[in-house]
Design a protein around this motif. Structure first.
Motif, PDB file in Angstrom:
ATOM      1  N   LYS A  18       0.760  -1.056  -0.091  1.00  0.00           N
ATOM      2  CA  LYS A  18       0.109  -0.001  -0.066  1.00  0.00           C
ATOM      3  C   LYS A  18       0.747   1.192  -0.088  1.00  0.00           C
ATOM      4  O   LYS A  18       2.017   1.220   0.577  1.00  0.00           O
ATOM      5  N   LEU A  19       0.247   2.353  -0.343  1.00  0.00           N
ATOM      6  CA  LEU A  19       1.100   3.721  -0.593  1.00  0.00           C
ATOM      7  C   LEU A  19       0.978   4.084   0.970  1.00  0.00           C
ATOM      8  O   LEU A  19       0.054   4.446   1.538  1.00  0.00           O
ATOM      9  N   ARG A  20       2.060   4.458   1.299  1.00  0.00           N
ATOM     10  CA  ARG A  20       2.138   5.461   2.577  1.00  0.00           C
ATOM     11  C   ARG A  20       1.399   6.787   2.465  1.00  0.00           C
ATOM     12  O   ARG A  20       2.065   7.457   1.562  1.00  0.00           O
ATOM     13  N   ALA A  75     -17.271   6.593  -6.284  1.00  0.00           N
ATOM     14  CA  ALA A  75     -16.726   7.637  -7.458  1.00  0.00           C
ATOM     15  C   ALA A  75     -15.493   8.250  -7.008  1.00  0.00           C
ATOM     16  O   ALA A  75     -14.513   8.412  -7.847  1.00  0.00           O
ATOM     17  N   PHE A  76     -15.546   8.797  -5.793  1.00  0.00           N
ATOM     18  CA  PHE A  76     -14.477   9.334  -4.854  1.00  0.00           C
ATOM     19  C   PHE A  76     -13.260   8.385  -5.147  1.00  0.00           C
ATOM     20  O   PHE A  76     -12.090   8.916  -5.313  1.00  0.00           O
ATOM     21  N   GLY A  77     -13.783   7.311  -4.750  1.00  0.00           N
ATOM     22  CA  GLY A  77     -12.460   6.080  -4.783  1.00  0.00           C
ATOM     23  C   GLY A  77     -11.754   6.037  -6.039  1.00  0.00           C
ATOM     24  O   GLY A  77     -10.574   5.574  -6.229  1.00  0.00           O
ATOM     25  N   ASN A  78     -12.722   6.191  -7.007  1.00  0.00           N
ATOM     26  CA  ASN A  78     -11.883   5.924  -8.588  1.00  0.00           C
ATOM     27  C   ASN A  78     -10.795   6.967  -8.701  1.00  0.00           C
ATOM     28  O   ASN A  78      -9.970   6.573  -9.537  1.00  0.00           O
ATOM     29  N   PHE A 109      -5.094   7.376  -9.108  1.00  0.00           N
ATOM     30  CA  PHE A 109      -3.724   8.078  -8.661  1.00  0.00           C
ATOM     31  C   PHE A 109      -2.575   7.237  -8.272  1.00  0.00           C
ATOM     32  O   PHE A 109      -1.535   7.128  -8.577  1.00  0.00           O
ATOM     33  N   ALA A 110      -3.156   6.161  -7.311  1.00  0.00           N
ATOM     34  CA  ALA A 110      -2.370   5.375  -6.794  1.00  0.00           C
ATOM     35  C   ALA A 110      -1.782   4.521  -8.035  1.00  0.00           C
ATOM     36  O   ALA A 110      -0.594   4.210  -8.054  1.00  0.00           O
ATOM     37  N   ALA A 111      -2.467   3.978  -9.033  1.00  0.00           N
ATOM     38  CA  ALA A 111      -2.171   3.297 -10.337  1.00  0.00           C
ATOM     39  C   ALA A 111      -1.195   4.036 -10.986  1.00  0.00           C
ATOM     40  O   ALA A 111      -0.017   3.545 -11.400  1.00  0.00           O
ATOM     41  N   HIS A 112      -1.385   5.547 -10.977  1.00  0.00           N
ATOM     42  CA  HIS A 112      -0.416   6.475 -12.006  1.00  0.00           C
ATOM     43  C   HIS A 112       0.861   6.201 -11.015  1.00  0.00           C
ATOM     44  O   HIS A 112       2.100   6.211 -11.781  1.00  0.00           O
ATOM     45  N   HIS A 118       1.028   5.816 -18.104  1.00  0.00           N
ATOM     46  CA  HIS A 118      -0.477   5.946 -17.637  1.00  0.00           C
ATOM     47  C   HIS A 118      -1.105   7.307 -17.925  1.00  0.00           C
ATOM     48  O   HIS A 118      -0.723   8.343 -17.735  1.00  0.00           O
ATOM     49  N   THR A 119      -2.117   7.039 -18.299  1.00  0.00           N
ATOM     50  CA  THR A 119      -2.926   8.302 -18.789  1.00  0.00           C
ATOM     51  C   THR A 119      -4.008   8.472 -17.804  1.00  0.00           C
ATOM     52  O   THR A 119      -4.830   7.733 -17.474  1.00  0.00           O
ATOM     53  N   PRO A 120      -3.698   9.295 -16.915  1.00  0.00           N
ATOM     54  CA  PRO A 120      -4.770   9.718 -15.905  1.00  0.00           C
ATOM     55  C   PRO A 120      -6.063   9.754 -16.169  1.00  0.00           C
ATOM     56  O   PRO A 120      -6.358  10.498 -17.133  1.00  0.00           O
TER      57      PRO A 120
END
Lengths: 377, 377, 377, 377
Positions: free
Chosen positions: D4-6, D321-324, D329-332, D342-344
């Motif tokens: 997970k991202l910190r 929707a907010f989670g998307n 962002f995490a994926a990027h 990665h295209t945001p």
């Protein structure tokens, strides 16, 4: 907030619909940490799923039996096991998990037979564990509001209740993996639509009215040729409190997505709710204009407010309602650790038992042409 | 357009709901001229109502028998008699009107017993008159559209049909004059809600599916204490074409106004319609996005277009649908005069007979605890 | 009920949409008898239409001038003339009809210019005739309810009002006869969508709020290439009572049928209404659950009840609302004959004048890039 | 799934609405672990909030400056900082966070002035960090579907777009803490409703149409006495691609909860979406019946499917929707670590800058009486 609960899943590999739902629901409020899993009955898929979910290598198990055994032996065992396998495994896994001392979250329908259900209930009582059944629709804030209003007498004496659950995704013979196990009695149990969605309807009805089903007359139908279980049901009900009821469910109504509806009719008014517009509860009273109660809006009681996370107009939905089951289950575990009382709002093993008894009675009634069948008291 | 039809009413004094509806409906297209009436069983009220409606003094009658007798004797007798009395008078007035040679429009339910119904049907056949029963909901353009689609095979093979009719205005014991006669079996007939609104539902179902009810299992309930007739009914159906059905109706669902709904499910798709939003027909097909068909909008067939008066978005409603019954009845009378063929779209005496048979079968089934009862073929 | 009013139409041949609407509306309550007509500017079509409608041969006229002249000369002349021609004829026909002593019902927009409008208004005042403009949307019962609530202070001080009128039927260049004259400035007047539907919106806004437009800033747009008039408008408003407003209308919004909406916002609450669901008025108050007021339902005032014909749930719609204009106009004529006072609920020549002034101001503002323009006081 | 991202938050103490939303959204997919926070500008509340959220004692900071400094110095610093403070702090915190090397998620509106916005944008470019602005409504699956259809030409050439954002919670003068800072220009910035919700509307419009605002004419209003910022706005738009637009927003429309609506009109069709029923996208085409596209249902493109977690009929809503936004962002971040493109799909600093420019232009236009103002290209 204290430490997260250590959590394991049995079933729920990465391509399973309901496993992901449980993970989202448990994650939402940050009270669970997934630490172990036997995520598939196929070891390769169990391993792949565990790695995809970031589980520690040594806690990705090839079987549920191995999970229970190894976790018990650890110094930091998981505390909660969620069972999200096809139905036919619920009984064995749940019983073993309970007897191994874990708290359990189990999907519905609980088990295949009422005998299994009562055996499991006794085991839970003996072990003293907590046990939740994910009748998730009772987690919706406006369902909680409806229950609070009904039990508070706002509708006067209940006359009747109608609960409908319409789906269309099994209207054709071939609908892929999700459909396959749900229409195989060896995996799904003796009921089809009635077990898969009718039990949700039955639990919702009981949750909101506070009245169990006393007797029923059922007509189950199998519309799709070659299907071994019912895909449509129509059940007349008499409730213990004297109200009458109608429960219908179907999985062959093309175009219906997940159209669960509840209407409760009393001498003073009516409440109506739809799962696909879950933030609204319609309230009618004699000779008064219709009211729309909305989640987060004015006029709500404590139960709805406690189950809500966002202001009005910022819709909450399925995962949030499901999350309310997990959140309250965590709260119960923590309360017990702290020696505090806690009245569960999540569905318990009792709800699970009633659901199985309901299915058995309905199957029996339908086999006998719709004769009235009493349920255990 | 030729001369208006000369028209009389039996019942329908100025304070009666349904009489005014018939007058609006008949007036809408300018094909009827109200010229005579026996508007109340109380002579003073009959006179007052006749004057209020502008009838000629000599054609305001104190009784329906007088009306039939005097009109027959005139050189310019009325051609059509509409019967909008409480139900218990339908049989006598209709039979006498038919035998006196008038065309008849009669409200529903047709009569109290199936024996009466068949006697009347025979009289109509013998006399060769035209006879309409105002099952007005089949007059809605989008109901016509549904029928055209179903009979045209758009839904594939029919699996099931659900028709629901929810009202709340009889939820209390005291609801004024309209309620009084409808809950007195001497006036309304042996059925309450089932006769008053359940027959509408039964006719609508048959109209749209083209399939009659073959057998049924009914549970009738009387929720309001002291009421002598049912105020709620739940009927399982098997249709002649093999489809299954569910018909529910109630007059004790507080907050429901006139909530008649129809859903027809086939192997290829579903059609859904609600009386309170009558210009819309929802059409679902397997694996296709939901379509909204709207009256006046694109994609409609001939039947809906012929029953429509306004462009899309300019809503038509109850009176217009009712007017379609009257308009087609007038067209049939004129066609017959002209020696032309005419296929009625209005409900005929056959619909009326079936409705009474349906009620009798349901009462019988319910008395026997919901046993399955066959209807006459 | 006394004798029906003798009635003539100018325009409204059998293939014209709006003529049929006027006939249905006038017929609905049985207070008008169509006795004469100059139904088309083409004599052959005028004759054919007159015969199709069953007019007496000698009262089917080839021109409106002939109609006025001949009817004046009769012993039993028509009393009311309805003008349903394309807009460019409104002024001449209305002025001559008024001066010939007839009561007049005229379609909207009243005339092409404010100068014409005021000339006509003066003629009406001088002649002492009655004059209705068929802004039919103000005839809806729930619009009457909204007006009664707003004027009664239920919303507190008005802050703003938003009225929207969305259609899509002129989104393409070619849409047949109805479209052709509406987009030809010689026939429709200088405005397109603004005149055809924007004036309805303006009148509705004024009717419900009791406040006229004091000034405006408009942006008119013509989206369809080659069109000579606007097909879309966006108008900021300041009302005389201090409220602000927004009026938008468009005829190029594909899929919108006749989507007229009104929302009125005050310091204490909000009222919202949609023409396509006309029996509902949504009522919001600070910190109270939303209420649905329904035609025929509980909680309505006198104005809505007087404008309603059916019980709740038996929908009324466009023709019934239009009929309310005709019904009240007949009542006014009869009251005047009887020497009784009558406060019109139908839109009068004053509404017609204001509509034309509104259009002129908006055209002027838009030509100047949206500058604020005052309306005559 | 990898580690997970910190993650750290600035602002968002336990009683703040939007902080909890960010936490639910980030938790939903298990890609962030909250490890540090400066959760309040009041040290005591910062500490209490940190403990309540289970943060490690040494990573509960009393100020954002301290957080940035200490985290930079750690061997395991947080990787992402979310800024959920009142608006006036966005600029300083975001600039410092970017310059300190963190990826940033910042709430909207980005900053108070266009100068600040461009300064920040340059800093992001210089630092090479990733930066998301939580215009969360663009995260809804059916908004993604609308964008895909519009950019794919399904609507033909765009003619106009209308975006409306109606709320009522600021209709009164006193509405508690959430209202207080939003109506104080020192904290919220120079705009009120326009900044708080109008920027959401502007971004949504740009996201779906792919066209920025080229120029605008605005009328801002302050309805509540004594309020220092606008609470209502009405903005005419011209888009770079040639389409016209209308953007309205208000926070004084009593009864409106979070009623954000979008309609896009082209030469071939229309798309319509409402935030309060977010799983539906209504699709109208010329001369075709209306279609309802539903999340999870048939006929959807890749973008909507990628943004969806549940089957049709199992509603997703605001948090999902907010989670998307958070998930992408995490994926990027992970893609960048892996050296992958990665295209945001999440809104970037560019969206944030445009929003501030939009607000500045609208304020300027409104001050000058609605004059047209160009936006930077």
């Amino acid at each position: 907030m204290t430490r997260k609960l250590r959590w394991a899943m049995v079933g729920g590999g990465v391509d399973a619909f309901i496993g992901a739902v449980h993970r989202h629901a448990a994650a939402l409020d940050g009270r669970y940490e997934l630490m172990a899993g036997a995520l598939s009955s196929t070891p390769e898929r169990a391993q792949a799923s565990g790695r995809a979910l970031g589980l520690p290598e040594d806690r990705i198990y090839d079987s549920w039996a191995q999970l229970l055994e190894c976790e018990r032996a650890r110094p930091d065992p998981v505390e909660v096991v969620s069972i999200v396998t096809p139905n036919h495994l619920h009984f064995s896994v749940a019983l073993a998990s309970v007897q191994a001392g874990f708290h359990v979250v189990c999907d519905k329908p609980l088990v295949h037979t009422a005998t299994q259900a009562r055996t499991l209930e006794k085991a839970v009582r003996d072990a003293g564990n907590l046990f939740a059944v994910t009748y998730n629709y009772s987690g919706y804030p406006m369902v909680r509001q409806a229950r609070e209003m009904v039990l508070g007498g706002v509708l006067g004496d209940l006359r009747k209740v109608r609960v409908e659950y319409h789906q269309g995704w099994l209207a054709r013979e071939d609908h892929g993996k999700q459909a396959a196990w749900r229409t195989d009695p060896a995996l799904s149990g003796p009921a089809g639509a009635l077990g898969d969605i009718g039990t949700h309807a039955e639990q919702l009805l009981g949750f909101v009215t506070g009245q169990d089903v006393a007797s029923l007359s059922a007509e189950l139908t199998t519309f799709v040729p070659g299907r071994a279980v019912d895909d449509d049901a129509n059940v007349r009900l008499r409730l213990r409190g004297g109200a009458r009821g109608l429960l219908t469910c179907s999985q062959v109504e093309i175009g219906r997505e997940n159209d669960l509806r509840l209407a409760v009719f009393g001498t003073l008014g009516t409440l109506s709710w739809r799962q696909e517009e879950p933030d609204v509860l319609v309230f009618d009273r004699v000779d008064q204009p219709r009211q729309w109660l909305t989640r987060g809006g004015p006029g709500l009681g404590q139960a709805a407010q406690a189950a809500s996370r966002l202001p009005a107009g910022h819709p909450e939905a399925f995962i949030e309602a499901f999350g309310n089951i997990y959140r309250d289950f965590a709260a119960h575990i923590r309360a017990r650790e702290a020696g505090e009382a806690h009245t569960p709002t999540y569905p318990t093993i009792r709800d699970g038992v009633r659901g199985v008894e309901f299915v058995e009675a309905a199957l029996s009634s339908s086999r006998d042409g719709g004769t009235w069948v009493d349920l255990p008291g």
